[in-house]
Write a protein that holds these residues in place. Structure first.
Motif, mmCIF file in Angstrom:
data_model
loop_
_atom_site.group_PDB
_atom_site.id
_atom_site.type_symbol
_atom_site.label_atom_id
_atom_site.label_comp_id
_atom_site.label_asym_id
_atom_site.label_seq_id
_atom_site.Cartn_x
_atom_site.Cartn_y
_atom_site.Cartn_z
ATOM 1 N N LEU A 235 -14.518 56.415 17.318
ATOM 2 C CA LEU A 235 -15.819 57.208 16.834
ATOM 3 C C LEU A 235 -16.823 56.626 15.214
ATOM 4 O O LEU A 235 -15.900 56.230 14.544
ATOM 5 N N GLU A 249 -20.347 69.409 9.821
ATOM 6 C CA GLU A 249 -20.006 69.462 10.950
ATOM 7 C C GLU A 249 -18.836 67.970 10.821
ATOM 8 O O GLU A 249 -18.768 67.417 12.101
ATOM 9 N N ALA A 253 -16.187 66.100 12.176
ATOM 10 C CA ALA A 253 -15.716 65.619 13.531
ATOM 11 C C ALA A 253 -14.953 64.243 13.031
ATOM 12 O O ALA A 253 -14.137 63.769 13.986
ATOM 13 N N PHE A 257 -11.500 64.130 15.857
ATOM 14 C CA PHE A 257 -11.984 62.974 16.215
ATOM 15 C C PHE A 257 -9.971 63.041 16.819
ATOM 16 O O PHE A 257 -9.671 62.081 16.029
ATOM 17 N N LYS A 261 -11.348 56.458 14.223
ATOM 18 C CA LYS A 261 -12.197 56.294 12.822
ATOM 19 C C LYS A 261 -13.115 55.303 12.313
ATOM 20 O O LYS A 261 -12.002 54.609 11.627
ATOM 21 N N ILE A 347 -22.304 59.217 15.157
ATOM 22 C CA ILE A 347 -22.505 60.030 15.239
ATOM 23 C C ILE A 347 -23.410 59.757 13.948
ATOM 24 O O ILE A 347 -23.193 58.775 13.290
#
Length: 392
Positions: A235, A249, A253, A257, A261, A347
């Motif tokens: 991510l 949000e 995440a 996740f 990351k 994202i």
């Protein structure tokens, strides 16, 4: 961000000694809408430029026909009829192994002339059932095809005869390494390291074949692996959300996740750190790389500067730099994590960063979302990664 099966494909090649161009060609194409990956290994007659042209023509035609679900008899005949006739041997010849695999594990394969495709389940080979296709005009050319459903963890191994015939003539290898010995060697590598990547497995097989030839390849050497497995996910979060009300949000995440990351951007990292109540520390060991140094936070694998670093990431991906030669800086670290992953999720916050509207900002410092789109395109087309992008 649901976890699905992933098709990991990689290959390694080495040109015949004193040849600048490889006469073997390996092509792969991911059809994202259908969840399919098509891969073709072709070995052209002879070596050098002529062999490369034959192999490229064969592989390209096979990919095009297979992607359209054309009948194997029709396109195999078209390939044989299209290839030019060798003036010396009076044959038109290029081998091929086609693998057509989807995310449900449904496999069909077609092969002609190459050492037979191998299915490895764990470290052991599983026999593949094959049927023969005969062509009226080319009755001396046997084409085999088969279909089955793979299990998670299965690997498909194919290579050119530069692997199976490597070492031929040596006292301990009068007939060469042989297909069976090469497959057994791959099994030993998997047994020693069950999570070995397709990249490392193909490289190890190629290197051993080259060693069999005493470091001087007597033929083009090509090896490819298709691994059907649970994906490694990554991510990447970059940019603050358009509305501050959605900051939670972003942090959620980062917290939930299941894979690795990365946060690209100081503001983005500050938002996540504030909501999760985790401090951020700057890593000064990379302070002299010419790029802003990375930072650390509990639960996050890497934190870097935003748009400038991502622009460098796009440049590295575009130049196809080998993992071993990636620079020791934040952009190189991101690419390492990307190439060690299968599905990469982005994202992207859509709040405008006023610093990037300055006309004195370097031209390559593009809007964040455009840089991400460029990276996504490179990952999908050049590296066959699966990606998803969510704007926040």
């Amino acid at each position: 961000m649901t976890e699905t099966a992933f098709i990991d494909v990689d290959h390694a090649q080495c040109c015949k000694n004193r040849q600048a161009i490889c006469g073997d060609v390996f092509l792969s194409h991911r059809i994202k809408a259908e969840g399919r990956v098509l891969s073709v290994l072709s070995d052209g007659l002879g070596s050098g430029v002529k062999a490369s042209v034959l192999a490229n023509l064969t592989a390209s035609m096979a990919l095009k026909f297979a992607s359209a679900w054309a009948d194997a008899r029709i396109w195999a005949r078209s390939i044989m009829d299209t290839l030019p006739i060798c003036e010396v041997r009076k044959i038109s010849y290029s081998t091929f192994t086609l693998i057509d695999l989807n995310e449900n594990g449904e496999l069909r394969f077609i092969e002609h002339g190459n050492p037979p495709l191998a299915l490895l389940r764990g470290a052991e080979e599983v026999a593949l059932e094959r049927a023969v296709i005969t062509l009226e005009r080319w009755k001396d050319r046997l084409i085999y095809h088969g279909a089955l459903k793979l299990e998670i963890g299965d690997r498909l191994l194919c290579f050119s005869d530069g692997v199976s015939q490597s070492g031929m003539g040596r006292r301990d290898m009068p007939l060469g390494w042989t297909r069976e010995a090469a497959v057994a060697y791959a099994g030993d590598l998997i047994r020693a390291r069950p999570d070995i990547s397709s990249r490392r497995l193909t490289a190890a097989l190629m290197e051993q074949a080259l060693a069999n030839d005493s470091g001087c390849a007597r033929d083009d050497i090509s090896c490819a692996v298709v691994h059907f497995r649970v994906p490694r996910q990554l991510l990447i979060m970059t940019g603050p959300p358009f509305a501050p009300q959605r900051d939670f949000e972003l942090a959620q995440a980062a917290m939930t996740f299941p894979g690795k990351k990365i946060i690209c951007g100081g503001t983005t990292a500050t938002i996540v750190g504030r909501i999760l109540r985790r401090p951020i520390t700057v890593d000064l060991t990379q302070a002299d790389t010419g790029m802003p140094p990375p930072a650390r936070m509990e639960g996050i694998d890497l934190i870097t500067e935003g748009a400038l670093t991502l622009a460098h990431v796009a440049q590295l991906l575009a130049t196809n730099v080998a993992v071993e030669r990636l620079p020791a800086n934040p952009a190189g670290d991101i690419v390492r994590l990307m190439l060690g992953s299968d599905i990469i999720h982005f994202i992207v916050g859509t709040r405008i960063n006023e610093a990037h509207q300055d006309p004195n900002t370097p031209q390559e410092l593009d809007l964040r979302r455009n840089i991400v789109r460029r990276i996504v395109s490179l990952l999908e087309e050049k590296y066959l990664n699966a990606t998803s992008v969510r704007f926040l």
